[in-house]
Scaffold this motif. Structure first.
Motif, PDB file in Angstrom:
ATOM      1  N   GLN A   1       0.852  -1.192   0.000  1.00 52.19           N
ATOM      2  CA  GLN A   1       0.000   0.000   0.000  1.00 52.19           C
ATOM      3  C   GLN A   1       0.889   1.245   0.000  1.00 52.19           C
ATOM      4  OE1 GLN A   1      -3.851  -0.971   2.554  1.00 52.19           O
ATOM      5  NE2 GLN A   1      -2.080  -1.989   3.427  1.00 52.19           N
ATOM      6  N   TYR A   2       0.446   2.273  -0.689  1.00 51.43           N
ATOM      7  CA  TYR A   2       1.278   3.463  -0.850  1.00 51.43           C
ATOM      8  C   TYR A   2       0.473   4.719  -0.525  1.00 51.43           C
ATOM      9  CZ  TYR A   2      -1.148   3.147  -5.363  1.00 51.43           C
ATOM     10  OH  TYR A   2      -2.108   3.020  -6.343  1.00 51.43           O
ATOM     11  N   GLY A   3       1.193   5.717   0.015  1.00 55.06           N
ATOM     12  CA  GLY A   3       0.558   6.962   0.423  1.00 55.06           C
ATOM     13  C   GLY A   3       0.293   7.904  -0.737  1.00 55.06           C
ATOM     14  N   ASP A   4      -0.409   9.000  -0.432  1.00 50.74           N
ATOM     15  CA  ASP A   4      -0.814   9.933  -1.493  1.00 50.74           C
ATOM     16  C   ASP A   4       0.319  10.845  -1.951  1.00 50.74           C
ATOM     17  OD1 ASP A   4      -0.624  11.523   0.760  1.00 50.74           O
ATOM     18  OD2 ASP A   4      -2.736  12.139   0.772  1.00 50.74           O
ATOM     19  N   GLU A   5       1.501  10.733  -1.341  1.00 49.53           N
ATOM     20  CA  GLU A   5       2.649  11.523  -1.788  1.00 49.53           C
ATOM     21  C   GLU A   5       3.607  10.708  -2.661  1.00 49.53           C
ATOM     22  OE1 GLU A   5       4.545  13.386   1.554  1.00 49.53           O
ATOM     23  OE2 GLU A   5       2.625  13.891   2.495  1.00 49.53           O
ATOM     24  N   ILE A   6       3.283   9.476  -2.908  1.00 48.32           N
ATOM     25  CA  ILE A   6       4.122   8.628  -3.765  1.00 48.32           C
ATOM     26  C   ILE A   6       3.893   9.024  -5.220  1.00 48.32           C
ATOM     27  CG2 ILE A   6       4.575   6.264  -4.507  1.00 48.32           C
ATOM     28  CD1 ILE A   6       5.544   6.907  -1.685  1.00 48.32           C
ATOM     29  N   SER A   7       4.970   9.192  -5.963  1.00 47.20           N
ATOM     30  CA  SER A   7       4.872   9.689  -7.338  1.00 47.20           C
ATOM     31  C   SER A   7       4.234   8.656  -8.268  1.00 47.20           C
ATOM     32  CB  SER A   7       6.264  10.034  -7.859  1.00 47.20           C
ATOM     33  OG  SER A   7       7.029   8.847  -8.040  1.00 47.20           O
ATOM     34  N   PRO A   8       3.614   9.131  -9.354  1.00 52.28           N
ATOM     35  CA  PRO A   8       3.049   8.203 -10.344  1.00 52.28           C
ATOM     36  C   PRO A   8       4.092   7.244 -10.912  1.00 52.28           C
ATOM     37  CG  PRO A   8       2.194  10.412 -10.701  1.00 52.28           C
ATOM     38  CD  PRO A   8       3.280  10.537  -9.669  1.00 52.28           C
TER      39      PRO A   8
ATOM     40  N   GLN B   1       3.848   3.178 -10.790  1.00 49.79           N
ATOM     41  CA  GLN B   1       4.000   2.303 -11.957  1.00 49.79           C
ATOM     42  C   GLN B   1       5.008   1.193 -11.668  1.00 49.79           C
ATOM     43  OE1 GLN B   1       2.200   2.179 -14.848  1.00 49.79           O
ATOM     44  NE2 GLN B   1       3.369   0.273 -15.057  1.00 49.79           N
ATOM     45  N   GLN B   2       6.069   1.507 -10.936  1.00 55.23           N
ATOM     46  CA  GLN B   2       7.030   0.471 -10.546  1.00 55.23           C
ATOM     47  C   GLN B   2       6.367  -0.582  -9.647  1.00 55.23           C
ATOM     48  OE1 GLN B   2      10.036   3.192  -8.874  1.00 55.23           O
ATOM     49  NE2 GLN B   2      11.505   2.341 -10.348  1.00 55.23           N
ATOM     50  N   LEU B   3       5.544  -0.112  -8.734  1.00 51.64           N
ATOM     51  CA  LEU B   3       4.835  -1.039  -7.845  1.00 51.64           C
ATOM     52  C   LEU B   3       3.871  -1.922  -8.636  1.00 51.64           C
ATOM     53  CD1 LEU B   3       3.999   1.384  -4.877  1.00 51.64           C
ATOM     54  CD2 LEU B   3       5.817  -0.338  -4.964  1.00 51.64           C
ATOM     55  N   THR B   4       3.220  -1.326  -9.627  1.00 54.28           N
ATOM     56  CA  THR B   4       2.288  -2.085 -10.463  1.00 54.28           C
ATOM     57  C   THR B   4       3.021  -3.170 -11.244  1.00 54.28           C
ATOM     58  OG1 THR B   4       0.826  -0.157 -10.667  1.00 54.28           O
ATOM     59  CG2 THR B   4       0.567  -1.909 -12.299  1.00 54.28           C
ATOM     60  N   SER B   5       4.169  -2.813 -11.804  1.00 52.38           N
ATOM     61  CA  SER B   5       4.957  -3.801 -12.553  1.00 52.38           C
ATOM     62  C   SER B   5       5.445  -4.916 -11.635  1.00 52.38           C
ATOM     63  CB  SER B   5       6.150  -3.115 -13.230  1.00 52.38           C
ATOM     64  OG  SER B   5       5.707  -2.155 -14.175  1.00 52.38           O
TER      65      SER B   5
ATOM     66  N   MET C   1      -1.295 -11.628  -3.575  1.00 55.18           N
ATOM     67  CA  MET C   1      -0.823 -10.246  -3.458  1.00 55.18           C
ATOM     68  C   MET C   1      -1.993  -9.278  -3.596  1.00 55.18           C
ATOM     69  SD  MET C   1       2.620 -10.159  -3.184  1.00 55.18           S
ATOM     70  CE  MET C   1       3.155  -8.602  -3.892  1.00 55.18           C
ATOM     71  N   LEU C   2      -1.902  -8.175  -2.860  1.00 59.11           N
ATOM     72  CA  LEU C   2      -2.815  -7.049  -3.018  1.00 59.11           C
ATOM     73  C   LEU C   2      -1.976  -5.787  -3.181  1.00 59.11           C
ATOM     74  CD1 LEU C   2      -5.476  -7.739  -0.204  1.00 59.11           C
ATOM     75  CD2 LEU C   2      -5.846  -7.943  -2.667  1.00 59.11           C
ATOM     76  N   LEU C   3      -2.421  -4.902  -4.051  1.00 60.79           N
ATOM     77  CA  LEU C   3      -1.772  -3.604  -4.247  1.00 60.79           C
ATOM     78  C   LEU C   3      -2.859  -2.548  -4.237  1.00 60.79           C
ATOM     79  CD1 LEU C   3       0.669  -1.769  -5.003  1.00 60.79           C
ATOM     80  CD2 LEU C   3       0.140  -2.281  -7.411  1.00 60.79           C
TER      81      LEU C   3
END
Length: 219
Positions: free
Chosen positions: A140-147, A151-155, A164-166
């Motif tokens: 899980q990522y916060g609202d200050e994490i860059s797009p 995208q790296q997390l998605t890949s 896994m959950l994202l």
């Protein structure tokens, strides 16, 4: 005067002599050792099973957890193991539960897990704990994490999505959280090596022990 015929006496009952008692067979010393040893093994197995049940299931070994912690720390992440808060169910997604970590890593949770997938909206915390119980890893990522980082997390998720959950979690701000049952790592950037170490060490190690191959996206 005629003599009366004498009635013959009844036949004597035959009395049986005392029965001979068979001597009790005492197993030889080697057999007795086998019996005692086998009983001790069964007792030991039962004690191990009781201990695991009381702890709430299995998990990664201490050595593998230390190795993962070393890799995560080298990447600038923090890592912590929390005491289990149990595995009881609640019947509402609105249930208020006090967890000992944020995001949560154990404790009371909704009786049905979230569908395995990646999401564009935040998960319900009281539900995602059930996925951890099944052996899942949640990023899980916060609202200050860059797009670009998202995208790296998605890949990374797409490379091995089972169990896994994202999802976003705005309150994390500039941090990325990786959670497994009783484990939490917090990072400020993506690290392929560190994230892989966490995933490969703790995925499939929840107390309910579901096989990772069964926890496919959409299930």
């Amino acid at each position: 005067m005629a003599k009366k015929a004498r009635t013959p006496p009844p036949p004597r009952s035959r009395q049986q002599g005392p029965r001979r008692r068979e001597p009790t067979r005492v197993p030889p010393w080697s057999d007795r050792r086998l019996l005692v040893g086998g009983g001790a093994v069964l007792v030991a197995i039962a004690l191990i099973a009781i201990t695991l049940a009381s702890r709430g299931g299995g998990g990664a070994s201490a050595a593998s957890a230390r190795r993962a912690a070393t890799v995560l720390t080298a990447a600038g992440c923090t890592f912590r193991t929390y005491p289990s808060q149990g595995r009881d169910h609640v019947q509402s997604l609105d249930a208020k539960v006090d967890y000992n970590s944020f995001p949560p890593t154990s404790g009371r949770h909704y009786f049905q897990p979230a569908v395995w997938n990646r999401y564009s909206q935040p998960l319900v915390l009281v539900q995602e704990v059930h996925n951890l119980e099944h052996g899942g890893v949640i990023i899980q990522y916060g609202d200050e994490i860059s797009p670009a980082t998202v995208q790296q997390l998605t890949s990374f998720y797409d490379s091995s999505p089972n169990a896994m959950l994202l999802a976003p979690l705005p309150k994390l701000g500039g941090k990325i959280a990786l959670t497994a049952w009783t484990r939490l790592a917090a990072c400020t950037r993506f690290s392929q090596r560190a994230f892989k170490a966490f995933r490969d060490t703790f995925r499939g190690k929840g107390p309910e022990g579901f096989p990772v191959s069964a926890l496919t996206p959409g299930s």
